[in-house]
Design an enzyme around this catalytic site. Structure first.
Site, PDB file in Angstrom:
ATOM      1  N   GLU A 101      25.041  25.736  90.228  1.00 54.83           N
ATOM      2  CA  GLU A 101      25.483  26.097  91.577  1.00 54.83           C
ATOM      3  C   GLU A 101      26.700  27.021  91.520  1.00 54.83           C
ATOM      4  O   GLU A 101      26.890  27.876  92.371  1.00 54.83           O
ATOM      5  CB  GLU A 101      25.892  24.846  92.374  1.00 54.83           C
ATOM      6  CG  GLU A 101      24.807  23.809  92.585  1.00 54.83           C
ATOM      7  CD  GLU A 101      24.735  22.807  91.447  1.00 54.83           C
ATOM      8  OE1 GLU A 101      25.243  23.078  90.324  1.00 54.83           O
ATOM      9  OE2 GLU A 101      24.151  21.726  91.676  1.00 54.83           O
TER      10      GLU A 101
ATOM     11  N   LYS B 138      35.792  36.124  72.217  1.00 54.34           N
ATOM     12  CA  LYS B 138      35.346  34.752  71.989  1.00 54.34           C
ATOM     13  C   LYS B 138      36.508  33.761  71.890  1.00 54.34           C
ATOM     14  O   LYS B 138      37.521  34.044  71.278  1.00 54.34           O
ATOM     15  CB  LYS B 138      34.531  34.684  70.703  1.00 54.34           C
ATOM     16  CG  LYS B 138      33.089  35.125  70.884  1.00 54.34           C
ATOM     17  CD  LYS B 138      32.449  35.463  69.582  1.00 54.34           C
ATOM     18  CE  LYS B 138      32.325  34.272  68.689  1.00 54.34           C
ATOM     19  NZ  LYS B 138      31.281  33.325  69.130  1.00 54.34           N
TER      20      LYS B 138
ATOM     21  N   GLY C 159      16.415  49.052  67.623  1.00 55.62           N
ATOM     22  CA  GLY C 159      15.283  48.148  67.789  1.00 55.62           C
ATOM     23  C   GLY C 159      14.719  48.114  69.189  1.00 55.62           C
ATOM     24  O   GLY C 159      13.563  48.427  69.413  1.00 55.62           O
TER      25      GLY C 159
ATOM     26  N   TRP D 130      23.437  31.034  67.085  1.00 57.36           N
ATOM     27  CA  TRP D 130      23.184  31.094  68.522  1.00 57.36           C
ATOM     28  C   TRP D 130      22.289  29.964  69.014  1.00 57.36           C
ATOM     29  O   TRP D 130      21.707  30.018  70.084  1.00 57.36           O
ATOM     30  CB  TRP D 130      22.625  32.477  68.906  1.00 57.36           C
ATOM     31  CG  TRP D 130      23.684  33.552  68.848  1.00 57.36           C
ATOM     32  CD1 TRP D 130      25.024  33.370  68.681  1.00 57.36           C
ATOM     33  CD2 TRP D 130      23.503  34.983  68.960  1.00 57.36           C
ATOM     34  NE1 TRP D 130      25.682  34.573  68.676  1.00 57.36           N
ATOM     35  CE2 TRP D 130      24.773  35.585  68.839  1.00 57.36           C
ATOM     36  CE3 TRP D 130      22.386  35.800  69.137  1.00 57.36           C
ATOM     37  CZ2 TRP D 130      24.966  36.969  68.901  1.00 57.36           C
ATOM     38  CZ3 TRP D 130      22.568  37.174  69.202  1.00 57.36           C
ATOM     39  CH2 TRP D 130      23.842  37.756  69.094  1.00 57.36           C
TER      40      TRP D 130
ATOM     41  N   HIS E  90      21.506  45.003  60.706  1.00 58.79           N
ATOM     42  CA  HIS E  90      22.328  45.561  61.783  1.00 58.79           C
ATOM     43  C   HIS E  90      23.348  44.521  62.229  1.00 58.79           C
ATOM     44  O   HIS E  90      23.053  43.336  62.293  1.00 58.79           O
ATOM     45  CB  HIS E  90      21.445  45.970  62.959  1.00 58.79           C
ATOM     46  CG  HIS E  90      22.213  46.159  64.228  1.00 58.79           C
ATOM     47  ND1 HIS E  90      23.008  47.256  64.432  1.00 58.79           N
ATOM     48  CD2 HIS E  90      22.344  45.381  65.332  1.00 58.79           C
ATOM     49  CE1 HIS E  90      23.598  47.137  65.622  1.00 58.79           C
ATOM     50  NE2 HIS E  90      23.205  46.012  66.177  1.00 58.79           N
TER      51      HIS E  90
ATOM     52  N   GLU F   4      27.798  48.740  64.674  1.00 53.42           N
ATOM     53  CA  GLU F   4      28.413  49.247  65.893  1.00 53.42           C
ATOM     54  C   GLU F   4      29.801  49.785  65.548  1.00 53.42           C
ATOM     55  O   GLU F   4      30.544  49.163  64.798  1.00 53.42           O
ATOM     56  CB  GLU F   4      28.550  48.108  66.899  1.00 53.42           C
ATOM     57  CG  GLU F   4      29.294  48.512  68.143  1.00 53.42           C
ATOM     58  CD  GLU F   4      29.604  47.320  69.034  1.00 53.42           C
ATOM     59  OE1 GLU F   4      28.687  46.520  69.280  1.00 53.42           O
ATOM     60  OE2 GLU F   4      30.745  47.214  69.474  1.00 53.42           O
TER      61      GLU F   4
ATOM     62  N   HIS G 129      26.759  50.486  75.667  1.00 53.81           N
ATOM     63  CA  HIS G 129      27.141  49.611  76.782  1.00 53.81           C
ATOM     64  C   HIS G 129      27.340  50.374  78.071  1.00 53.81           C
ATOM     65  O   HIS G 129      27.451  49.778  79.133  1.00 53.81           O
ATOM     66  CB  HIS G 129      28.418  48.844  76.434  1.00 53.81           C
ATOM     67  CG  HIS G 129      28.228  47.934  75.269  1.00 53.81           C
ATOM     68  ND1 HIS G 129      28.561  48.307  73.983  1.00 53.81           N
ATOM     69  CD2 HIS G 129      27.698  46.692  75.178  1.00 53.81           C
ATOM     70  CE1 HIS G 129      28.257  47.315  73.155  1.00 53.81           C
ATOM     71  NE2 HIS G 129      27.738  46.332  73.853  1.00 53.81           N
TER      72      HIS G 129
ATOM     73  N   CYS H 238      23.833  50.036  69.080  1.00 47.25           N
ATOM     74  CA  CYS H 238      23.080  48.789  69.160  1.00 47.25           C
ATOM     75  C   CYS H 238      21.753  49.081  69.853  1.00 47.25           C
ATOM     76  O   CYS H 238      21.435  50.241  70.118  1.00 47.25           O
ATOM     77  CB  CYS H 238      23.900  47.740  69.921  1.00 47.25           C
ATOM     78  SG  CYS H 238      23.229  46.064  69.827  1.00 47.25           S
TER      79      CYS H 238
HETATM   80  N1  GLN Z   1      17.303  44.681  67.289  1.00 47.73           N
HETATM   81  C1  GLN Z   1      18.096  44.194  68.349  1.00 47.73           C
HETATM   82  C2  GLN Z   1      18.040  45.147  69.526  1.00 47.73           C
HETATM   83  O1  GLN Z   1      17.975  46.299  69.308  1.00 47.73           O
HETATM   84  C3  GLN Z   1      19.534  44.003  67.933  1.00 47.73           C
HETATM   85  C4  GLN Z   1      20.361  43.418  69.031  1.00 47.73           C
HETATM   86  C5  GLN Z   1      21.758  43.025  68.614  1.00 47.73           C
HETATM   87  O2  GLN Z   1      22.269  43.516  67.652  1.00 47.73           O
HETATM   88  N2  GLN Z   1      22.405  42.179  69.363  1.00 47.73           N
HETATM   89  O3  GLN Z   1      18.076  44.762  70.653  1.00 47.73           O
HETATM   90 ZN    ZN Z   2      23.795  45.203  67.901  1.00 53.37          ZN
END
Ligand code: GLN
Ligand code: ZN
Length: 762
Positions: A16, A111, A435, A564, A644, A668, A697, A729
């Site tokens: 909520e 974090k 990816g 995760w 990656h 990155e 981003h 990314c």
């Molecule tokens: N292969 C994933 C993508 O391209 C990698 C994502 C990530 O690094 N968080 O979405």
């Molecule tokens: Zn990434």
């Protein structure tokens, strides 16, 4: 003994809280209604704790977004780019700091220690702090007036607050302590005047590695506070690890100290046994895991309390969770679709409150007073332990013979480099992506329809193929050198694999706050993890069938899947990581057997799994690297393994990254402002590497010259023969048009760079 809690999930049983915040942001809820709605949730959270029979209930841990942001705004620490004239920070400014507005960027978030909760990083700037509102006091009054609760106000400790802020160098911290101490003192004095008995001051920074002179600062803070408000008792709360400077910490001038007895590697208890515990202090005994989702082994907890009882008088022990329950879902009672032995073994926040009160009863009245409850808890743990999901002989056998498993590629990196160059015939500065391609509303709604059964398997499959075909076409037209299939069939990079591997379960309501209103529902690894059949082969092979250009297979790595998820607590994390790795290895081999010659294994969460204490980094990195290698090392020399990572601070773990022995890594870069590049001045990296050349981003299209600048900067320290060109990314959050334009500029910049660097390539 008494039972105490340290903090409760804000989000409500049905999220909520999230819904109210988002409705307000989108203009569907008036400010007054937001206040009303959040008050309702806040009081309900308190009522649940009250009804559980808990002795000590925290107040003031509730928030409109984030408790660190609350602390910053309470002291008027609003960055200069926002309009602020002093006084209580209004809601518009508060949310602008968290989320940005048209004129000013949001504060960054990061974090919260080693959890998956993200807080808003306070910016110290040049503003003079002031006490704009006494939040803990308001929370205390409300709980008392509305529910008759004599709550224990929670406050983020001054030293933790400063250490998590940015804008002050270490040398300037003392000045900031001087500025903020009187305000903390004022908060406590007002609470004292109100008749508040106890205040919980959270100083988790004490569980990290601190220098001696830092402890002197902490000493000064707590001496000043005690003098300022001698009538209120402070419970100095630490969590997430043991305290390194145990003797100094328990000697601080506070009335109680809270210690984590779950995530401390046994060291807090050891320290008590060795040095004792001050007779005039209260011990907050964090024996119930505040971060895990499993019912506790109550008998061993009782034994632990008994041991503590040898060093601390029982009436000075608070039985509490190891940290705030913010990090676990609200209640397991609503779960309906889980295997019964799993369902019965879960303890989310609500169930943990019951465990706390039960432990107190057992400790006070003897185990026989709650014998049936203890027996039930024991049965549930035993039933899960005996579950067939934990009895995979094949998995156990392979783990037992792990030493016999290959854990390194056959050929050296130099040998592989020339074999792979021969096979792939790539130009220098090869271009690729990470990816994912845009997860449009069309893609997401197709998945919804398929999940709900409105679409047949065939229909959904045809749709995914269609997306893959479109994007193979786009990549061809762009002239990229290594393609990807686009990950259209994936909702989330961990959930996707969890749903296809044995050993995982998915709750329907196991949400936890990640940042702001964003909640995540981590998969639950409760059984032995095993490969059940190819997970990514069909889509990858289909994509490859459409083109002669290599298509990279795309997997999520063992450490990211582990970090995760909520993980079973009966085995070391290392072993679970190895189970995942061995399962992934089968996928890697299946891809290779199906003709896929480049395989990327993503490990974006590798770095964030680093232990809080530096001294434990090596051990973690060693098994993390080993798991990655287990998953990837059995391929042929000519098969190229990629990996990656997205977090930018790699300087300090660069050797481990190299030890992964991936033929190519993409990292990155844009948020590290060149620091990453300079780390390669000092360290000679001998494998293929792509430092992201644009930020994914932002919807902004990076101009060619900007990408050129990124390439040139990287090639000042890296050899053009080893360098790859790729975005930061995956592109799943971007729109199709943006993605195409950005990649087109990336390819143009690469073509120009090739002309400049061809001569120097080795
Ligand atoms: N292969 C994933 C993508 O391209 C990698 C994502 C990530 O690094 N968080 O979405
Ligand atoms: Zn990434």
């Amino acid at each position: 003994m008494k039972s105490a809690n340290l903090g409760y999930p804000r989000i409500g049983g049905n999220r909520e809280w999230k819904k109210a915040l988002e409705a307000y942001w989108s203009g569907q809820l008036e400010e007054a209604d937001l206040h009303g709605k959040l008050k309702e949730i806040r009081l309900n959270n308190l009522r649940i704790q009250q009804e559980s029979g808990l002795d000590v209930i925290p107040v003031g841990d509730f928030t409109y977004y984030d408790h660190i942001l609350d602390t910053a705004t309470m002291f008027g620490l609003v960055p200069e780019r926002f309009i602020y004239q002093g006084g209580e920070v209004d809601l518009t400014t508060y949310y602008a700091m968290a989320r940005g507005n048209r004129d000013a960027a949001a504060s960054t978030m990061t974090k919260w220690f080693n959890t998956n909760y993200h807080y808003i990083v306070p910016e110290l700037g040049s503003a003079q702090p002031q006490l704009t509102v006494n939040r803990p006091l308001a929370a205390y009054r409300e709980a008392k007036a509305e529910l008759g609760i004599e709550g224990r106000p929670v406050l983020v400790g001054l030293y933790t607050f400063l250490k998590l802020s940015k804008g002050a160098t270490d040398a300037e911290l003392s000045g900031w302590i001087d500025r903020l101490l009187p305000l903390y003192a004022q908060v406590l004095q007002e609470l004292e005047r109100e008749g508040v008995q106890w205040v919980q001051i959270d100083e988790p920074i004490l569980s990290t590695t601190l220098a001696d002179e830092e402890l002197e600062r902490v000493q000064r803070i707590y001496e000043t506070l005690r003098e300022a408000a001698p009538g209120v008792k402070l419970l100095l709360q630490t969590y997430f690890q043991s305290v390194d400077h145990y003797q100094a910490v328990v000697a601080l001038p506070v009335a109680g100290v809270g210690l984590d007895f779950v995530h401390d590697g046994g060291r807090n208890l050891q320290a008590i046994a060795e040095h004792g515990f001050p007779a005039d202090k209260v011990l907050g005994a964090g024996v119930i895991d505040g971060r895990g989702i499993w019912r506790a082994d109550l008998e061993s907890k009782l034994a632990q309390l008994e041991t503590l009882g040898r060093f601390v008088a029982a009436d000075r022990i608070l039985v509490q969770p190891s940290c705030s329950l913010l990090h676990v879902p609200v209640s397991a009672a609503g779960e309906q679709k889980l295997a019964p032995e799993l369902q019965a073994a879960l303890a989310f926040a609500g169930e943990k409150l019951a465990e706390l009160t039960l432990l107190v009863k057992a400790a006070e009245g003897g185990a026989s007073s709650v014998a049936s409850e203890l027996a039930a808890a024991k049965r549930s743990r035993e039933a899960l332990a005996a579950s067939p999901v934990r009895a995979r002989k094949d998995v156990h056998e392979r783990i037992a013979r792990l030493a016999e498993q290959p854990s390194a590629r056959v050929a050296s990196v130099e040998q592989r480099r020339s074999i792979q160059a021969e096979r792939w015939q790539l130009p220098i500065l090869p271009t690729t992506t990470i990816g994912s391609f845009p997860q449009t509303t069309e893609v997401r709604s197709a998945r919804q329809k398929w999940r709900k059964g409105e679409w047949s398997e065939e229909q959904y499959e045809a749709f995914i193929k269609d997306q893959i075909r479109t994007w193979i076409g786009i990549q061809t037209e762009l002239g990229l050198d290594v393609f990807v299939h686009g990950e259209f069939e994936r909702n989330d990079m961990v959930e996707f694999f969890g749903e296809k591997l044995a050993g995982f379960a998915f709750t329907s309501g196991g949400w936890v706050q990640s940042y702001g209103s964003r909640c995540v529902k981590p998969p639950v690894i409760y059984g032995d993890v095993a490969f059940e059949g190819p997970m990514t082969v069909a889509e990858t092979v289909y994509a490859q069938s459409l083109t002669k250009t290599p298509v990279k297979g795309m997997l999520t790595g063992p450490i990211t899947i582990l970090n995760w998820s909520f993980v079973r607590d009966d085995k070391p994390r290392e072993e679970v990581a190895n189970q995942i790795a061995l399962a992934l290895r089968e996928e890697v081999e299946a891809l290779e057997a199906a003709g896929i010659g480049m395989i990327q294994v993503d490990e974006p969460a590798l770095r964030e799994g680093l232990p809080l204490k530096r001294s434990e980094w090596d051990a973690y990195l060693e098994w993390a690297v080993k798991a990655f290698r287990l998953a990837t090392c059995t391929v042929k020399d000519e098969t190229q393994i990629h990996t990656h990572m997205c977090y930018s601070e790699f300087n300090d773990i660069i050797e481990s990254i190299s030890a992964l022995d991936a033929d190519v890594i993409s990292i990155e870069t844009s948020r590290s402002h060149g620091e990453l590049v300079s780390s390669f001045e000092a360290y000679t990296y001998d494998k293929g590497i792509g430092l992201g050349v644009f930020d994914i981003h932002s919807p902004r299209i990076p101009p060619v010259e900007e990408i050129t600048g990124m390439i040139d900067r990287a090639l000042r320290v890296l050899d053009p023969a080893q360098f790859w060109i790729n975005p930061d990314c995956g592109l799943k959050t971007r729109r199709q048009e943006e993605t195409i334009l950005a990649l087109r500029n990336m390819v143009s910049a690469t073509e120009q760079a090739r002309e400049r660097y061809a001569v120097t390539a080795r």
